[in-house]
Enzyme design. Structure first.
Site, short mmCIF file in Angstrom:
data_model
loop_
_atom_site.label_atom_id
_atom_site.label_comp_id
_atom_site.label_asym_id
_atom_site.label_seq_id
_atom_site.Cartn_x
_atom_site.Cartn_y
_atom_site.Cartn_z
N LYS A 34 31.41 -22.35 -33.51
CA LYS A 34 31.49 -21.57 -32.26
C LYS A 34 30.21 -21.68 -31.44
CE LYS A 34 30.79 -17.49 -30.68
NZ LYS A 34 30.47 -17.88 -29.28
N GLU A 61 18.72 -18.34 -38.34
CA GLU A 61 17.58 -18.85 -37.56
C GLU A 61 17.48 -17.95 -36.34
OE1 GLU A 61 15.52 -21.03 -38.55
OE2 GLU A 61 16.58 -22.17 -40.07
N CYS A 117 13.16 -20.78 -28.96
CA CYS A 117 12.86 -19.82 -30.04
C CYS A 117 11.39 -19.88 -30.44
CB CYS A 117 13.76 -20.07 -31.23
SG CYS A 117 13.70 -21.76 -31.82
N GLU A 161 10.92 -9.89 -28.27
CA GLU A 161 11.17 -11.21 -27.69
C GLU A 161 11.77 -11.04 -26.29
OE1 GLU A 161 14.47 -13.56 -29.23
OE2 GLU A 161 13.12 -15.27 -29.34
P1 NAD Z 1 22.89 -14.22 -29.41
O1 NAD Z 1 22.48 -13.73 -30.73
O2 NAD Z 1 23.29 -13.23 -28.38
O3 NAD Z 1 24.12 -15.24 -29.54
C1 NAD Z 1 24.08 -16.36 -30.37
C2 NAD Z 1 25.50 -16.75 -30.78
O4 NAD Z 1 26.05 -15.68 -31.55
C3 NAD Z 1 26.46 -16.96 -29.62
O5 NAD Z 1 27.35 -18.01 -29.95
C4 NAD Z 1 27.22 -15.65 -29.56
O6 NAD Z 1 28.51 -15.77 -29.00
C5 NAD Z 1 27.30 -15.30 -31.03
N1 NAD Z 1 27.50 -13.87 -31.32
C6 NAD Z 1 27.17 -12.80 -30.55
N2 NAD Z 1 27.55 -11.66 -31.16
C7 NAD Z 1 28.13 -12.01 -32.34
C8 NAD Z 1 28.69 -11.28 -33.42
N3 NAD Z 1 28.75 -9.95 -33.41
N4 NAD Z 1 29.16 -11.96 -34.47
C9 NAD Z 1 29.08 -13.30 -34.52
N5 NAD Z 1 28.58 -14.06 -33.52
C10 NAD Z 1 28.09 -13.41 -32.45
O7 NAD Z 1 21.68 -15.12 -28.91
P2 NAD Z 1 21.48 -15.77 -27.51
O8 NAD Z 1 21.03 -14.74 -26.56
O9 NAD Z 1 22.67 -16.59 -27.19
O10 NAD Z 1 20.29 -16.80 -27.85
C11 NAD Z 1 18.96 -16.47 -27.78
C12 NAD Z 1 18.41 -16.09 -29.14
O11 NAD Z 1 18.54 -17.17 -30.05
C13 NAD Z 1 16.93 -15.80 -29.08
O12 NAD Z 1 16.66 -14.65 -29.85
C14 NAD Z 1 16.29 -17.02 -29.72
O13 NAD Z 1 15.01 -16.81 -30.28
C15 NAD Z 1 17.30 -17.37 -30.74
N6 NAD Z 1 17.15 -18.77 -31.19
C16 NAD Z 1 16.61 -19.01 -32.43
C17 NAD Z 1 16.43 -20.32 -32.87
C18 NAD Z 1 15.84 -20.62 -34.23
O14 NAD Z 1 16.01 -21.75 -34.69
N7 NAD Z 1 15.19 -19.70 -34.89
C19 NAD Z 1 16.81 -21.39 -32.04
C20 NAD Z 1 17.34 -21.11 -30.79
C21 NAD Z 1 17.50 -19.79 -30.38
#
Ligand code: NAD
Length: 484
Positions: free
Chosen positions: A182, A257, A291, A388
Site C-alpha cells: 500500500k 522505519e 526522514c 518532527e
Molecule cells: P504516515 O505515517 O502518515 O503515513 C505513512 C503510510 O501509512 C501511508 O501509506 C498511510 O496511508 C499509511 N497509514 C496511515 N495511517 C495508517 C494506519 N492507521 N494503519 C496503517 N497504515 C496507515 O506518514 P507520512 O506523513 O505519509 O510520511 C512522513 C513520515 O514518514 C515522517 O514521519 C517521516 O520521518 C517518515 N519516514 C521515515 C523513513 C525512515 O526510513 N525512517 C523514511 C521516509 C519517511
C-alpha cells in the site's frame, strides 16, 4: 506507461470507499482521483497472496530463478526511468533532477537483493545434548532454516514513492514472501507502473498485490489482518504506534522505519564551507521532507555566527519551483495538510519568541511552497525543537563543549540519524559512540548504501532495512535437531 496513462488507469481501479483526489502540490489543482479500494479488496488481496505463497509459485523457486526475475525488474525500471521520474516528480513536486537520480537507486535495490536470493541458507551446529542416563551425551546434527514469513504487508509514505516501494519489495521478493503493498494515498501513481513491470518481469500472479487507499482504511485493514504475518512500515511515529496496537490480534511481527529529529554537530575545526553547504542541503533538500533531514544544528560557539549566516545564505539562494522550472533546487510541501502543519509550528515559534533569521513564510505564488527557514533563540522545551516538522525548517543552537553538544543532540525521543562535522578523528569516533541514533555520518550527509543496514534508535523504529539485515527481516528462523 506514461504519466497520462497512470493518471487514467488509477481512476479505473475498482473500489468501494471514498473518492480520493490526487493534488499537484505545485499548482494545487487535481491531477486525477481514485476510489479507496475498501476492506473487501484487502481481504481478496491477502487471500491471493496467501494462495500464491502456499502454492509455492515464487517461494518454491530456486533462489537463482528468483534472482533472474529480480534482475529483469531492475532492467525494466531502468528502461522506464524517464517515466518513473516524470510520474514521481509530478506527483510529489520534487525537482526532475532529483527524481531522475532516485530511479537508478531503485533498480539497484532489485539487483542488490537478487544477489541475496542464493545466499539465504541457515547454519549448522555440531552439538551434543544430554542423554537419558546421567553422564551420557547424544550427538545431534542441528541446523537452522530461514523461511519466508509468508504474506507480508508493505506500507510506505509519499516522500519518495518509487524509492520506498523498491526498498520494501526487493528484499520481500528476495526472501520469497508474497505481499500486499500500500503506497501513500497522496502518491500511488508510480506504484502502478512498478506493479506492471513486476508482472512483466515474470513474478507470478498473486505474489505482489497492489492496494490503493487511505491509511485508516486499507492500511489499517492490512495491519489487523490475521493472515498477514508481518508488516513492514515506513512512516510517522504516531502511525507506527497505531500499527503496533493493531498488530496485536495475531501478534504479527512489525518492522518500523519512523520519523526523526536528527542532530548535526558542527565544530570549529571542520571544513566549514563544506559543512555549512551540506548542513543546509541536509535540511532544505526536498523541502525538509526526508526522514534523515538534519533539522537541529548545533555549532561550536566560536563559529556560531558564521555558520548561522552561511546556512541562511544558502537558504536564501535556493530556488524553489515546480519540477521542470529552470534552476529549481527544491519543490513544495506535499499537501495543504502538510503546509498547515509546518506553518502551525512556525507561527507557534514566532509567538514564543523564536528569532527567524530567514524564511518563516510561504512563497507568494501558487503551490505549497515554504521558504527555507532558519530559527535561532530556540528553547529546548519548545515543540518545534522536540517534534518532527517534516518541512524546510532548521533550528541552530550554540554549544561550548562535547558534553553539552551530546546532551542537546540526544535530547529527543527520536534516534534516526546524526551528523558530526569535525577534523578531529578521535572526537568524531567518540561522538559516533555517544550519539543515540541508528546512523552517524562523519563529514558527510544524506549518504546511504544498499548494503549498509539502516534503522532507528528510540522512537525512530524497530528493525533494519538494507543490507543482509534488510532481507533477514522477511525471514523467520527455524531450528532443527536431528539425533544421530
Ligand atoms: P504516515 O505515517 O502518515 O503515513 C505513512 C503510510 O501509512 C501511508 O501509506 C498511510 O496511508 C499509511 N497509514 C496511515 N495511517 C495508517 C494506519 N492507521 N494503519 C496503517 N497504515 C496507515 O506518514 P507520512 O506523513 O505519509 O510520511 C512522513 C513520515 O514518514 C515522517 O514521519 C517521516 O520521518 C517518515 N519516514 C521515515 C523513513 C525512515 O526510513 N525512517 C523514511 C521516509 C519517511
Amino acid at each position: 506507461m506514461t504519466l497520462q496513462t497512470v493518471l487514467d488507469d488509477i481512476q479505473k481501479r475498482p473500489g468501494t470507499g471514498e473518492v480520493i483526489p490526487i493534488i499537484d502540490p505545485v499548482t494545487e489543482e487535481q491531477l486525477t482521483e481514485f476510489t479507496d479500494c475498501g476492506p473487501e479488496a484487502v481481504d481478496e488481496a491477502v487471500a491471493r497472496a496467501k494462495a500464491s505463497y502456499e502454492a509455492g509459485v515464487w517461494a518454491g523457486l530456486p533462489g537463482r530463478e528468483r534472482a533472474k526475475v529480480m534482475w529483469r525488474i531492475a532492467d525494466l525500471i531502468e528502461e522506464h526511468a524517464a517515466e518513473f521520474a516524470e510520474i514521481d516528480a509530478t506527483n510529489t513536486g520534487m525537482p526532475m533532477m532529483q527524481a531522475e537520480l532516485i530511479v537508478p537507486t531503485c533498480a539497484e535495490f532489485f539487483r542488490y537483493y537478487a544477489g541475496w536470493c542464493t545466499k539465504l541458507n541457515g547454519s549448522s551446529y555440531d552439538v551434543k545434548t544430554s542423554g537419558i542416563a546421567s553422564d551420557t551425551y547424544v550427538d545431534q546434527h542441528a541446523y537452522t532454516l530461514n523461511e519466508p514469513y509468508g504474506v507480508v504487508g508493505l506500507i510506505f509514505p509519499w516522500n519518495g514513492p518509487i524509492f520506498n516501494a523498491s526498498a520494501k519489495l526487493a528484499p520481500a521478493l528476495a526472501a520469497g514472501c508474497s505481499s500486499v503493498v500500500k503506497p501513500a494515498e497522496e502518491t500511488p501513481l508510480s506504484a502502478l507502473l512498478l506493479d506492471r513491470l513486476i508482472a512483466e518481469a515474470g513474478v507470478p500472479d498473486g505474489v505482489v498485490n497492489l492496494l490503493t487507499g487511505y491509511g485508516h482504511t486499507a492500511g489499517a485493514a492490512i495491519t489487523a489482518h490475521p493472515d498477514v504475518e508481518k508488516v513492514a512500515f515506513t512512516g510517522s511515529t504516531e502511525v507506527g504506534k497505531e500499527i503496533v496496537k493493531a498488530s496485536a490480534g495475531n501478534l504479527k511481527k512489525v518492522m518500523l522505519e519512523l520519523g526523526g529529529k536528527s542532530p548535526v554537530l558542527i565544530y570549529a575545526d571542520a571544513d566549514l564551507d563544506k559543512a555549512i553547504f551540506m548542513a543546509a542541503m541536509g535540511i532544505f533538500v526536498h523541502s525538509g521532507q526526508g526522514c534523515v533531514c538534519g533539522s537541529r544544528i548545533f555549532v561550536e560557539r566560536s563559529v556560531y555566527d558564521r555558520v548561522v549566516e552561511g546556512i541562511a545564505a544558502v537558504a536564501n539562494s535556493m530556488k524553489l519551483g515546480g519540477p521542470k522550472e529552470e534552476g529549481c533546487m527544491s519543490g513544495p510541501l506535499i499537501s495543504a495538510k502538510q503546509l498547515t502543519r509546518v506553518m502551525g509550528f512556525l507561527d507557534e515559534g514566532k509567538r514564543d519568541g523564536v528569532e527567524v533569521v530567514t524564511g518563516g513564510h510561504r512563497l507568494d505564488r501558487k503551490g505549497y511552497f515554504v521558504h527555507p527557514t532558519v530559527l535561532t533563540n530556540v528553547d529546548r522545551g519548545m515543540r518545534l525543537f522536540q517534534q518532527e516538522i517534516f518541512g524546510p525548517v532548521v533550528t541552530i543552537l550554540p554549544f561550548d563543549n562535547d558534553d553539552e553538544a551530546v546532551a542537546m543532540a540526544n535530547d529527543t525521543t527520536y534516534g534516526l540519524a546524526s551528523t558530526v562535522w569535525t577534523n578531529n578523528l578521535s572526537r568524531a569516533h567518540t561522538l559516533a559512540k555517544r550519539l543515540q541514533a541508528g546512523t552517524v555520518s562523519i563529514n558527510c550527509q544524506l549518504v546511504f548504501d544498499h548494503s549498509v543496514p539502516f534503522g532507528g534508535y528510540k522512537q525512530s523504529g524497530w528493525g533494519h532495512e538494507f543490507g543482509r539485515e534488510g532481507v533477514e527481516a522477511y525471514l523467520k528462523k527455524k531450528s532443527v535437531f536431528a539425533q544421530l
